[in-house]
Design a protein around this motif. Structure first.
Motif, PDB file in Angstrom:
ATOM      1  N   ASP A 150       3.191  20.203 -42.148  1.00  0.00           N
ATOM      2  CA  ASP A 150       3.490  18.910 -41.757  1.00  0.00           C
ATOM      3  C   ASP A 150       4.825  18.734 -42.497  1.00  0.00           C
ATOM      4  OD1 ASP A 150       3.397  16.317 -40.417  1.00  0.00           O
ATOM      5  OD2 ASP A 150       2.285  15.594 -41.982  1.00  0.00           O
ATOM      6  N   ARG A 151       6.091  18.346 -41.860  1.00  0.00           N
ATOM      7  CA  ARG A 151       7.350  18.106 -42.515  1.00  0.00           C
ATOM      8  C   ARG A 151       7.882  16.753 -41.973  1.00  0.00           C
ATOM      9  NH1 ARG A 151      10.606  23.150 -41.631  1.00  0.00           N
ATOM     10  NH2 ARG A 151       9.512  22.932 -39.620  1.00  0.00           N
ATOM     11  N   PRO A 152       7.438  15.488 -42.250  1.00  0.00           N
ATOM     12  CA  PRO A 152       8.035  14.539 -41.809  1.00  0.00           C
ATOM     13  C   PRO A 152       9.573  14.106 -42.684  1.00  0.00           C
ATOM     14  CG  PRO A 152       6.195  14.042 -43.391  1.00  0.00           C
ATOM     15  CD  PRO A 152       6.174  15.517 -43.231  1.00  0.00           C
ATOM     16  N   VAL A 153      10.125  13.478 -42.041  1.00  0.00           N
ATOM     17  CA  VAL A 153      11.413  13.030 -42.842  1.00  0.00           C
ATOM     18  C   VAL A 153      11.135  11.570 -43.565  1.00  0.00           C
ATOM     19  CG1 VAL A 153      13.810  11.790 -42.280  1.00  0.00           C
ATOM     20  CG2 VAL A 153      12.968  13.645 -40.795  1.00  0.00           C
ATOM     21  N   LEU A 154      10.294  10.950 -43.451  1.00  0.00           N
ATOM     22  CA  LEU A 154       9.693   9.951 -44.213  1.00  0.00           C
ATOM     23  C   LEU A 154       8.348   9.549 -43.990  1.00  0.00           C
ATOM     24  CD1 LEU A 154      10.539   7.118 -45.791  1.00  0.00           C
ATOM     25  CD2 LEU A 154      10.556   5.961 -43.494  1.00  0.00           C
ATOM     26  N   LYS A 155       7.655   9.361 -45.256  1.00  0.00           N
ATOM     27  CA  LYS A 155       6.071   9.255 -45.213  1.00  0.00           C
ATOM     28  C   LYS A 155       6.019   7.805 -45.943  1.00  0.00           C
ATOM     29  CE  LYS A 155       1.757  11.383 -46.620  1.00  0.00           C
ATOM     30  NZ  LYS A 155       1.193  12.575 -46.989  1.00  0.00           N
ATOM     31  N   VAL A 156       5.312   6.956 -45.375  1.00  0.00           N
ATOM     32  CA  VAL A 156       4.977   5.647 -46.202  1.00  0.00           C
ATOM     33  C   VAL A 156       3.553   5.475 -46.104  1.00  0.00           C
ATOM     34  CG1 VAL A 156       5.423   3.224 -46.297  1.00  0.00           C
ATOM     35  CG2 VAL A 156       7.272   4.930 -45.436  1.00  0.00           C
ATOM     36  N   ILE A 157       2.872   5.248 -47.172  1.00  0.00           N
ATOM     37  CA  ILE A 157       1.595   4.790 -47.457  1.00  0.00           C
ATOM     38  C   ILE A 157       1.343   3.419 -47.586  1.00  0.00           C
ATOM     39  CG2 ILE A 157      -0.853   4.982 -48.497  1.00  0.00           C
ATOM     40  CD1 ILE A 157       0.353   8.191 -48.893  1.00  0.00           C
ATOM     41  N   PHE A 158       0.509   2.544 -46.731  1.00  0.00           N
ATOM     42  CA  PHE A 158       0.376   1.204 -47.169  1.00  0.00           C
ATOM     43  C   PHE A 158      -1.153   0.832 -47.678  1.00  0.00           C
ATOM     44  CE2 PHE A 158       3.441   1.556 -43.463  1.00  0.00           C
ATOM     45  CZ  PHE A 158       4.298   0.763 -43.926  1.00  0.00           C
ATOM     46  N   LYS A 159      -1.315  -0.027 -48.491  1.00  0.00           N
ATOM     47  CA  LYS A 159      -2.425  -0.237 -49.168  1.00  0.00           C
ATOM     48  C   LYS A 159      -2.558  -1.849 -49.261  1.00  0.00           C
ATOM     49  CE  LYS A 159      -4.231   3.625 -51.215  1.00  0.00           C
ATOM     50  NZ  LYS A 159      -4.784   4.192 -52.369  1.00  0.00           N
ATOM     51  N   LYS A 204       4.542   7.918 -40.499  1.00  0.00           N
ATOM     52  CA  LYS A 204       5.233   8.955 -40.675  1.00  0.00           C
ATOM     53  C   LYS A 204       6.497   8.970 -39.866  1.00  0.00           C
ATOM     54  CE  LYS A 204       1.637  12.272 -42.133  1.00  0.00           C
ATOM     55  NZ  LYS A 204       0.939  13.633 -42.112  1.00  0.00           N
ATOM     56  N   VAL A 205       7.735   9.520 -40.118  1.00  0.00           N
ATOM     57  CA  VAL A 205       8.699   9.554 -39.177  1.00  0.00           C
ATOM     58  C   VAL A 205       9.143  11.048 -39.124  1.00  0.00           C
ATOM     59  CG1 VAL A 205      11.233   8.744 -38.769  1.00  0.00           C
ATOM     60  CG2 VAL A 205       9.590   7.249 -39.879  1.00  0.00           C
ATOM     61  N   TYR A 206       9.189  11.484 -37.842  1.00  0.00           N
ATOM     62  CA  TYR A 206       9.394  12.964 -37.561  1.00  0.00           C
ATOM     63  C   TYR A 206      10.861  13.204 -36.992  1.00  0.00           C
ATOM     64  CZ  TYR A 206       4.768  14.111 -38.634  1.00  0.00           C
ATOM     65  OH  TYR A 206       3.446  14.350 -39.648  1.00  0.00           O
ATOM     66  N   GLN A 207      11.596  14.191 -37.259  1.00  0.00           N
ATOM     67  CA  GLN A 207      12.919  14.488 -36.666  1.00  0.00           C
ATOM     68  C   GLN A 207      12.616  15.177 -35.521  1.00  0.00           C
ATOM     69  OE1 GLN A 207      16.405  14.109 -38.573  1.00  0.00           O
ATOM     70  NE2 GLN A 207      17.528  14.454 -36.550  1.00  0.00           N
ATOM     71  N   GLN A 208      13.191  15.067 -34.282  1.00  0.00           N
ATOM     72  CA  GLN A 208      13.178  15.687 -33.145  1.00  0.00           C
ATOM     73  C   GLN A 208      14.154  16.024 -32.633  1.00  0.00           C
ATOM     74  OE1 GLN A 208       9.973  13.722 -30.935  1.00  0.00           O
ATOM     75  NE2 GLN A 208       8.391  15.143 -31.662  1.00  0.00           N
ATOM     76  N   ARG A 209      14.381  16.756 -31.661  1.00  0.00           N
ATOM     77  CA  ARG A 209      15.750  16.936 -30.764  1.00  0.00           C
ATOM     78  C   ARG A 209      16.201  15.727 -29.857  1.00  0.00           C
ATOM     79  NH1 ARG A 209      15.622  22.880 -28.227  1.00  0.00           N
ATOM     80  NH2 ARG A 209      14.983  24.074 -30.071  1.00  0.00           N
ATOM     81  N   THR A 210      15.109  15.049 -29.466  1.00  0.00           N
ATOM     82  CA  THR A 210      15.536  14.043 -28.664  1.00  0.00           C
ATOM     83  C   THR A 210      15.492  12.558 -29.545  1.00  0.00           C
ATOM     84  OG1 THR A 210      13.236  13.425 -28.456  1.00  0.00           O
ATOM     85  CG2 THR A 210      14.068  14.656 -26.841  1.00  0.00           C
ATOM     86  N   GLY A 211      15.593  12.736 -30.852  1.00  0.00           N
ATOM     87  CA  GLY A 211      15.431  11.439 -31.725  1.00  0.00           C
ATOM     88  C   GLY A 211      14.303  11.470 -32.645  1.00  0.00           C
ATOM     89  N   MET A 212      14.183  10.233 -33.331  1.00  0.00           N
ATOM     90  CA  MET A 212      13.046  10.291 -34.204  1.00  0.00           C
ATOM     91  C   MET A 212      11.817   9.592 -33.643  1.00  0.00           C
ATOM     92  SD  MET A 212      14.448  10.786 -36.958  1.00  0.00           S
ATOM     93  CE  MET A 212      15.569  10.808 -37.977  1.00  0.00           C
ATOM     94  N   GLN A 262      19.823   4.185 -36.074  1.00  0.00           N
ATOM     95  CA  GLN A 262      21.078   4.485 -36.622  1.00  0.00           C
ATOM     96  C   GLN A 262      21.019   5.077 -37.934  1.00  0.00           C
ATOM     97  OE1 GLN A 262      20.845   1.775 -34.853  1.00  0.00           O
ATOM     98  NE2 GLN A 262      21.595   2.293 -32.854  1.00  0.00           N
ATOM     99  N   GLY A 263      19.966   4.499 -38.719  1.00  0.00           N
ATOM    100  CA  GLY A 263      19.724   4.536 -40.006  1.00  0.00           C
ATOM    101  C   GLY A 263      19.368   6.081 -40.335  1.00  0.00           C
TER     102      GLY A 263
END
Length: 105
Positions: free
Chosen positions: A19-28, A61-69, A92-93
């Motif tokens: 599992d390789r997300p561009v961004l991973k955020v955990i909320f508590k 989690k935010v994943y990068q794909q060919r079509t976008g995020m 755009q960020g």
């Protein structure tokens, strides 16, 4: 020769299974507990504000794909909160690693 096939199989397994997300955020309980990856400042501010107004626990989690995020949330995050985060997501960020547009010469 067998070791080459084994190494290739391990590399292919690693590329597919890990599992390789561009961004991973955990909320508590309405706070950002752990952040891993590039988190644009304006998006971070908006997400923190959403979490303060409507406290929740879960993971994004935010994943990068060919079509976008692609944003993926755990089941603990309410659907209304998911939609609010999707609405403030800065497409755009998150820049892709390569230029995929054709340039006219």
């Amino acid at each position: 020769m067998l070791y080459v096939i084994v190494i290739a199989a391990v590399i292919i397994f690693w590329l597919v299974a890990v599992d390789r997300p561009v961004l991973k955020v955990i909320f508590k309980d309405g706070t950002l507990h752990k952040v891993k990856g590039h988190f644009p400042p304006t998006f971070k501010h908006n997400v923190s504000e959403i979490a303060e107004v409507t406290p929740f626990s879960g993971e994004m989690k935010v994943y990068q794909q060919r079509t976008g995020m692609k944003l993926v949330f755990t089941e603990q995050v309410p659907k209304k909160v998911q939609q609010r985060i999707r609405n403030v997501f800065p497409h755009q960020g998150f820049k892709s690693s390569g230029d995929k547009t054709k340039k006219n010469r």
